[in-house]
Design a protein around this motif. Sequence first.
Motif, PDB file in Angstrom:
ATOM      1  N   HIS A 146       0.876  -1.170   0.000  1.00 52.78           N
ATOM      2  CA  HIS A 146       0.000   0.000   0.000  1.00 52.78           C
ATOM      3  C   HIS A 146       0.915   1.222   0.000  1.00 52.78           C
ATOM      4  CE1 HIS A 146      -3.493  -2.506   1.065  1.00 52.78           C
ATOM      5  NE2 HIS A 146      -2.661  -3.144   1.861  1.00 52.78           N
ATOM      6  N   CYS A 181      -4.580   5.862  -0.396  1.00 54.87           N
ATOM      7  CA  CYS A 181      -3.658   4.779  -0.708  1.00 54.87           C
ATOM      8  C   CYS A 181      -3.258   5.010  -2.161  1.00 54.87           C
ATOM      9  CB  CYS A 181      -4.311   3.420  -0.535  1.00 54.87           C
ATOM     10  SG  CYS A 181      -3.213   2.072  -1.028  1.00 54.87           S
ATOM     11  N   GLU A 183      -1.160   3.055  -4.038  1.00 51.42           N
ATOM     12  CA  GLU A 183      -0.609   1.881  -4.709  1.00 51.42           C
ATOM     13  C   GLU A 183      -1.766   0.943  -4.957  1.00 51.42           C
ATOM     14  OE1 GLU A 183       2.974   1.347  -5.194  1.00 51.42           O
ATOM     15  OE2 GLU A 183       2.070  -0.083  -6.575  1.00 51.42           O
ATOM     16  N   TYR A 184      -1.972   0.542  -6.217  1.00 49.73           N
ATOM     17  CA  TYR A 184      -3.115  -0.308  -6.511  1.00 49.73           C
ATOM     18  C   TYR A 184      -3.014  -1.612  -5.706  1.00 49.73           C
ATOM     19  CZ  TYR A 184      -6.645  -3.066  -8.705  1.00 49.73           C
ATOM     20  OH  TYR A 184      -7.745  -3.855  -8.889  1.00 49.73           O
ATOM     21  N   CYS A 185      -3.994  -1.835  -4.821  1.00 48.21           N
ATOM     22  CA  CYS A 185      -3.877  -2.958  -3.883  1.00 48.21           C
ATOM     23  C   CYS A 185      -5.088  -3.871  -3.934  1.00 48.21           C
ATOM     24  CB  CYS A 185      -3.663  -2.422  -2.468  1.00 48.21           C
ATOM     25  SG  CYS A 185      -4.927  -1.256  -1.938  1.00 48.21           S
ATOM     26  N   HIS A 189      -9.178  -0.704  -3.663  1.00 49.24           N
ATOM     27  CA  HIS A 189      -8.065   0.254  -3.521  1.00 49.24           C
ATOM     28  C   HIS A 189      -8.550   1.707  -3.489  1.00 49.24           C
ATOM     29  CE1 HIS A 189      -4.746   2.796  -4.808  1.00 49.24           C
ATOM     30  NE2 HIS A 189      -5.392   3.029  -5.923  1.00 49.24           N
ATOM     31  N   MET A 192      -9.831   2.975  -0.245  1.00 50.72           N
ATOM     32  CA  MET A 192      -8.953   2.898   0.930  1.00 50.72           C
ATOM     33  C   MET A 192      -8.568   4.319   1.324  1.00 50.72           C
ATOM     34  SD  MET A 192      -5.700   0.431   1.427  1.00 50.72           S
ATOM     35  CE  MET A 192      -4.623   0.634   2.841  1.00 50.72           C
TER      36      MET A 192
END
Length: 315
Positions: A146, A181, A183-185, A189, A192
Amino acid sequence: MNSEATFFMPPAISTYAGDVDQAYYWIYYLSVFLFVAMVGAMFYFVIKYRRKNSLEIPSGPQHSTVLELTWTILPFFLVMAIFLLGFKGYLKMAIAPSNATEIHVTGRQWSWLFTYGNGVESTDQVLHVPKDHPIKMIMTSEDVIHSFYVPAFRIKHDLIPGQYSSLWFEAKEVGKFDLFCAEYCGTSHSNMLGKIEVMEPKAFETWLEHEHEEQNKAVAPEVLGQRLYTKFACVTCHTTDGSPRVGPSFKGAYGRTEKFTDGTSGVVNDNYIRESILQPQAKIVAGFQPVMPTFQGQLKDSDITALIAFIKSVK
Ligand code: CUA
């Protein structure tokens, strides 16, 4: 320093935001200057040295040591200036002051957890911090990468599973600021989301003590369940008002008979909820995707019992 938002930048709330902006504007205006100068020179030469009659034969280019030295040395100093500006800001960000207060930050699909020195844990995706005091964050992830991104603070840093990274900041103004967030999680995502709430130091102390008291009080399972619901951001995917999101809503879910994607059906009872928290892929309600992460190891049995009580209470 100006903390108002500008055309390019959100308000500058952290102490080093000014350095970041300075480097940004330096590079930006340098680029504008170079663009105008180069395109301007290009047009000037195109017009000045255009072919004036069809018989004209131009002379070939000649060597010019002065010109070559100029276009080598000048850019060298320009890029060194950019490097020094960036490096100065980087050093400031990399080394936390020794009086910084440590707060642990945990990222997970798809919520933020903030743990304070006295054991208090955030329950609402909001990081509370005092104004004018350095905060050092020790960050890690429980699943995938993340990224902790607060535009108003000019900070962005990855949270990596199995390893700690750290980051510090000092906020100069009271207020609530967006945390993303970056960062593609996974599926949720983009949901988030969190906040950083900067408080007056006195108000922060009071808040922290109050939370400490509240969190150590014995509460009814459904109250604890509701706390866990926001703490783990179950709300990101499961609403309590009946509208489906990534997952089914909790409203009236308890006791309902659901059809599953494998064609079977079953009643939403204590055991089904428990299984769905620990092995989310076991029985997926028809119409939904198997995207829920497991909470095995993150929730104690008593937490699961509390969540069941909470889901039961959402009618
Ligand atoms: Cu966590 Cu994107």
